[in-house]
Design an enzyme around this catalytic site. Structure first.
Site, PDB file in Angstrom:
ATOM      1  N   LYS A 184      46.332  38.315  31.899  1.00 44.05           N
ATOM      2  CA  LYS A 184      44.867  38.339  32.053  1.00 44.05           C
ATOM      3  C   LYS A 184      44.458  37.679  33.358  1.00 44.05           C
ATOM      4  CE  LYS A 184      42.266  34.981  30.042  1.00 44.05           C
ATOM      5  NZ  LYS A 184      41.318  34.357  30.964  1.00 44.05           N
ATOM      6  N   ASN A 185      45.029  36.515  33.641  1.00 39.55           N
ATOM      7  CA  ASN A 185      44.589  35.759  34.817  1.00 39.55           C
ATOM      8  C   ASN A 185      45.078  36.354  36.133  1.00 39.55           C
ATOM      9  OD1 ASN A 185      43.228  34.075  33.158  1.00 39.55           O
ATOM     10  ND2 ASN A 185      44.579  32.301  33.424  1.00 39.55           N
ATOM     11  N   ARG A 189      39.590  37.200  23.840  1.00 37.41           N
ATOM     12  CA  ARG A 189      39.396  37.209  25.294  1.00 37.41           C
ATOM     13  C   ARG A 189      40.743  37.190  26.011  1.00 37.41           C
ATOM     14  NH1 ARG A 189      36.934  32.324  27.136  1.00 37.41           N
ATOM     15  NH2 ARG A 189      37.762  33.259  29.012  1.00 37.41           N
ATOM     16  N   CYS A 249      30.643  24.599  30.616  1.00 38.70           N
ATOM     17  CA  CYS A 249      31.728  25.321  29.971  1.00 38.70           C
ATOM     18  C   CYS A 249      32.338  24.372  28.966  1.00 38.70           C
ATOM     19  CB  CYS A 249      32.734  25.741  31.030  1.00 38.70           C
ATOM     20  SG  CYS A 249      34.313  26.216  30.372  1.00 38.70           S
ATOM     21  N   ASP A 270      46.938  25.561  30.455  1.00 43.52           N
ATOM     22  CA  ASP A 270      46.675  26.613  29.463  1.00 43.52           C
ATOM     23  C   ASP A 270      47.713  26.635  28.339  1.00 43.52           C
ATOM     24  OD1 ASP A 270      44.417  27.331  30.796  1.00 43.52           O
ATOM     25  OD2 ASP A 270      45.204  29.182  31.652  1.00 43.52           O
ATOM     26  N   ARG A 307      33.664  22.213  35.363  1.00 44.25           N
ATOM     27  CA  ARG A 307      34.132  23.384  36.108  1.00 44.25           C
ATOM     28  C   ARG A 307      33.154  23.837  37.187  1.00 44.25           C
ATOM     29  NH1 ARG A 307      37.444  27.385  32.147  1.00 44.25           N
ATOM     30  NH2 ARG A 307      38.617  27.763  34.029  1.00 44.25           N
TER      31      ARG A 307
HETATM   32  C1  UD1 Z   1      42.176  29.249  36.325  1.00 46.70           C
HETATM   33  C2  UD1 Z   1      42.555  30.018  35.084  1.00 46.70           C
HETATM   34  C3  UD1 Z   1      42.487  29.115  33.862  1.00 46.70           C
HETATM   35  C4  UD1 Z   1      43.345  27.878  34.078  1.00 46.70           C
HETATM   36  C5  UD1 Z   1      42.997  27.201  35.387  1.00 46.70           C
HETATM   37  C6  UD1 Z   1      43.940  26.047  35.741  1.00 46.70           C
HETATM   38  C7  UD1 Z   1      41.826  32.260  35.608  1.00 46.70           C
HETATM   39  C8  UD1 Z   1      40.873  33.392  35.350  1.00 46.70           C
HETATM   40  N1  UD1 Z   1      41.622  31.131  34.933  1.00 46.70           N
HETATM   41  O1  UD1 Z   1      40.832  28.818  36.169  1.00 46.70           O
HETATM   42  O2  UD1 Z   1      42.944  29.841  32.720  1.00 46.70           O
HETATM   43  O3  UD1 Z   1      43.120  26.959  33.018  1.00 46.70           O
HETATM   44  O4  UD1 Z   1      43.065  28.146  36.476  1.00 46.70           O
HETATM   45  O5  UD1 Z   1      45.241  26.480  35.805  1.00 46.70           O
HETATM   46  O6  UD1 Z   1      42.768  32.413  36.362  1.00 46.70           O
HETATM   47  N2  UD1 Z   1      37.330  22.734  40.499  1.00 46.70           N
HETATM   48  C9  UD1 Z   1      36.366  22.098  41.251  1.00 46.70           C
HETATM   49  N3  UD1 Z   1      35.610  22.861  42.096  1.00 46.70           N
HETATM   50  C10 UD1 Z   1      35.786  24.207  42.211  1.00 46.70           C
HETATM   51  C11 UD1 Z   1      36.770  24.845  41.451  1.00 46.70           C
HETATM   52  C12 UD1 Z   1      37.539  24.080  40.600  1.00 46.70           C
HETATM   53  O7  UD1 Z   1      36.187  20.899  41.173  1.00 46.70           O
HETATM   54  O8  UD1 Z   1      35.051  24.832  42.998  1.00 46.70           O
HETATM   55  C13 UD1 Z   1      38.175  21.937  39.577  1.00 46.70           C
HETATM   56  C14 UD1 Z   1      38.017  22.356  38.119  1.00 46.70           C
HETATM   57  O9  UD1 Z   1      36.905  21.734  37.533  1.00 46.70           O
HETATM   58  C15 UD1 Z   1      39.327  21.896  37.545  1.00 46.70           C
HETATM   59  C16 UD1 Z   1      40.313  22.117  38.687  1.00 46.70           C
HETATM   60  O10 UD1 Z   1      39.530  22.220  39.863  1.00 46.70           O
HETATM   61  O11 UD1 Z   1      39.275  20.518  37.244  1.00 46.70           O
HETATM   62  C17 UD1 Z   1      41.181  23.344  38.548  1.00 46.70           C
HETATM   63  O12 UD1 Z   1      40.371  24.465  38.283  1.00 46.70           O
HETATM   64  P1  UD1 Z   1      40.728  25.928  38.819  1.00 46.70           P
HETATM   65  O13 UD1 Z   1      42.147  25.945  39.249  1.00 46.70           O
HETATM   66  O14 UD1 Z   1      39.687  26.345  39.805  1.00 46.70           O
HETATM   67  O15 UD1 Z   1      40.566  26.797  37.519  1.00 46.70           O
HETATM   68  P2  UD1 Z   1      40.016  28.271  37.409  1.00 46.70           P
HETATM   69  O16 UD1 Z   1      40.384  29.056  38.617  1.00 46.70           O
HETATM   70  O17 UD1 Z   1      38.583  28.252  36.986  1.00 46.70           O
END
Ligand code: UD1
Length: 426
Positions: free
Chosen positions: A22-23, A404, A122, A312, A127
């Site tokens: 999915k990701n 999902r 969320c 995850d 996030r």
């Molecule tokens: C993706 C995965 C999710 C997984 C996560 C971490 C997808 C669709 N989802 O989510 O299943 O749990 O990676 O492996 O691929 N952060 C910030 N600012 C930002 C973006 C992120 O502070 O602009 C922080 C987040 O709050 C979190 C950390 O960075 O603490 C990691 O998040 P991120 O790697 O961005 O997760 P996702 O891409 O949303």
């Protein structure tokens, strides 16, 4: 809303086919927006999030044709946005699926504009999307936040830049990469995420004509090109589904072959599980998982960005440790508030104490079935795992989160001897 009724106690024995990730599929679908020639994706899983992303892409002007993949695995999607009919990802779609924010980079890079609703709160923490915005600004986009929307503009196109992420983010790396491939000049992304899904996205973009170096490392070097063409790309196997079913096999004392599972994508998790007493054997079609001998031992684990133990799989690991011999300390370093499964596991008899970002699990002999409530995607599946191993009946309510991210979960488990049925909640 559906619920799952599980009668626990049967060891899982047999084989489980692993679906496309999915990701990986979600960013790949967004990447289709980068080419007016379209993109063909194979091995796309049938999941609610894929339906949401399809709806979003259609809203932006894409035409999508779905057929079965030629090798019988998943679906084949031909996605083509010859031109955009809208630049807006509306609140109603983004609210359901955070990954909608992945259309931001492609829309600005090819269309010069994007309006994406802020994902908002969320269940598993704040996030924010600040890193996504920082990356696009670095490439010359002008960004305004207005009435709950991110409005990004680059009327003359993006230009190459140097993006140094202060922390590792999967989504922000994907957005930056997708924006940079069509920017004028060279871009460097430092402290890039190294998850296999990023490698899969880069491979697909390269097949479409992008110039990307450093794939698999934390430094990506991109030379922008004027346009991308069509490519056919199969989605990689889902490493989170792989890890989840591996733990289900170990928790129930079963023996399962994970068809198409890639052991090299779950190395950190496999190492932790091996020290708890789980045996992995490579096979021609994937690998087999069973307990090495008797009851599992409690082991400590900390979540980290790839190649570390994935967040995850944290909830599932807690379910696994809840019946291990001795204690296990689990530390969550990626998301705050990702222990919502703890009170539910406790209802089934697990002994877990949370202190800040860590949880101490003291193994009990046996979990007991109970009615429980699914909260987020991975928490939901941890309750299914617990239910499979528990004595008596477990009812997992509100499983829409599960749909999902897990394709045909009850069918895959039933085929290995699990007693699990889906019911409509009244
Ligand atoms: C993706 C995965 C999710 C997984 C996560 C971490 C997808 C669709 N989802 O989510 O299943 O749990 O990676 O492996 O691929 N952060 C910030 N600012 C930002 C973006 C992120 O502070 O602009 C922080 C987040 O709050 C979190 C950390 O960075 O603490 C990691 O998040 P991120 O790697 O961005 O997760 P996702 O891409 O949303």
């Amino acid at each position: 809303m559906d619920r799952l009724r599980i009668r626990g106690g049967s060891p899982l024995i047999g084989e489980i086919p692993i679906s496309g990730a999915k990701n990986a599929a979600l960013p790949l679908m967004a990447a289709a927006l980068l080419s007016s020639d379209g993109l063909t994706l194979e091995n796309v899983p049938e999941l609610a999030d894929i339906v949401s992303m399809s709806a979003l892409l259609k809203e932006l002007g894409a035409d999508i044709q779905a057929t079965p993949s030629p090798d019988g695995r998943g679906r084949r999607l031909f996605i083509r946005a010859e031109r955009f009919t809208s630049f807006e990802a509306p609140y109603d779609i983004v609210r359901k699926m955070r990954a909608s924010v992945l259309v931001l980079g492609p829309l600005v890079a090819r269309g010069g504009e994007a309006k994406v609703s802020l994902p908002g709160g969320c269940a598993i923490g704040n996030r924010p999307v600040d890193l996504h915005l920082m990356a696009l600004e670095e490439l010359g986009a002008e960004i305004e936040l207005e009435a709950g929307y991110i409005h990004a503009r680059a009327p003359k196109g993006l230009k190459g830049g140097r993006i140094a992420f202060p922390m590792v983010s999967v989504g922000a790396t994907e957005n930056a990469l997708m924006a940079a491939v069509l920017a004028h000049g060279e871009t460097t992304i430092l402290n890039a995420a190294r998850e296999p899904e990023i490698g899969d996205l880069a491979a697909c973009l390269i097949a479409m004509g992008a110039k990307i170096g450093g794939v698999g490392t934390d430094t990506l070097r991109i030379t922008g090109v004027a346009r991308l063409g069509h490519a056919v790309h199969p989605v990689i196997a889902d490493r989170i589904e792989t890890g989840t079913f591996a733990m289900a096999a170990a928790l129930t004392g079963g023996d399962v072959e994970l068809i198409g599972g890639q052991l090299d994508h779950v190395e950190a998790a496999a190492k932790v599980l091996a020290s708890a007493g789980v045996a992995f054997t490579a096979t021609a079609r994937g690998f087999r998982v069973a307990r090495a001998n008797g009851r599992l031992e409690g082991v400590d684990m900390m979540t980290e960005p790839y190649p570390g133990f994935p967040t995850d799989l944290q909830a599932q690991f807690m379910a696994l440790m809840s019946t291990a011999k001795g204690a296990a300390m689990v530390t969550e370093t990626i998301f705050e508030n990702r222990f919502m499964h703890v009170p539910e596991l406790a209802r089934m008899g697990a002994n877990i104490n949370v202190h800040g970002a860590s949880a101490m699990i003291r193994g009990v002999e046996r979990l007991k079935g109970a009615p429980v409530m699914a909260t987020d995607l991975r928490a939901s599946v941890s309750l299914v795992l617990a239910g499979l191993a528990a004595e008596g009946e477990t009812v997992v309510n509100r499983i829409y989160h599960l749909d999902r991210g897990y394709e045909r979960v009850e069918r895959k488990l039933t085929a290995c001897g699990a007693e699990i049925v889906r019911e409509r909640e009244t």
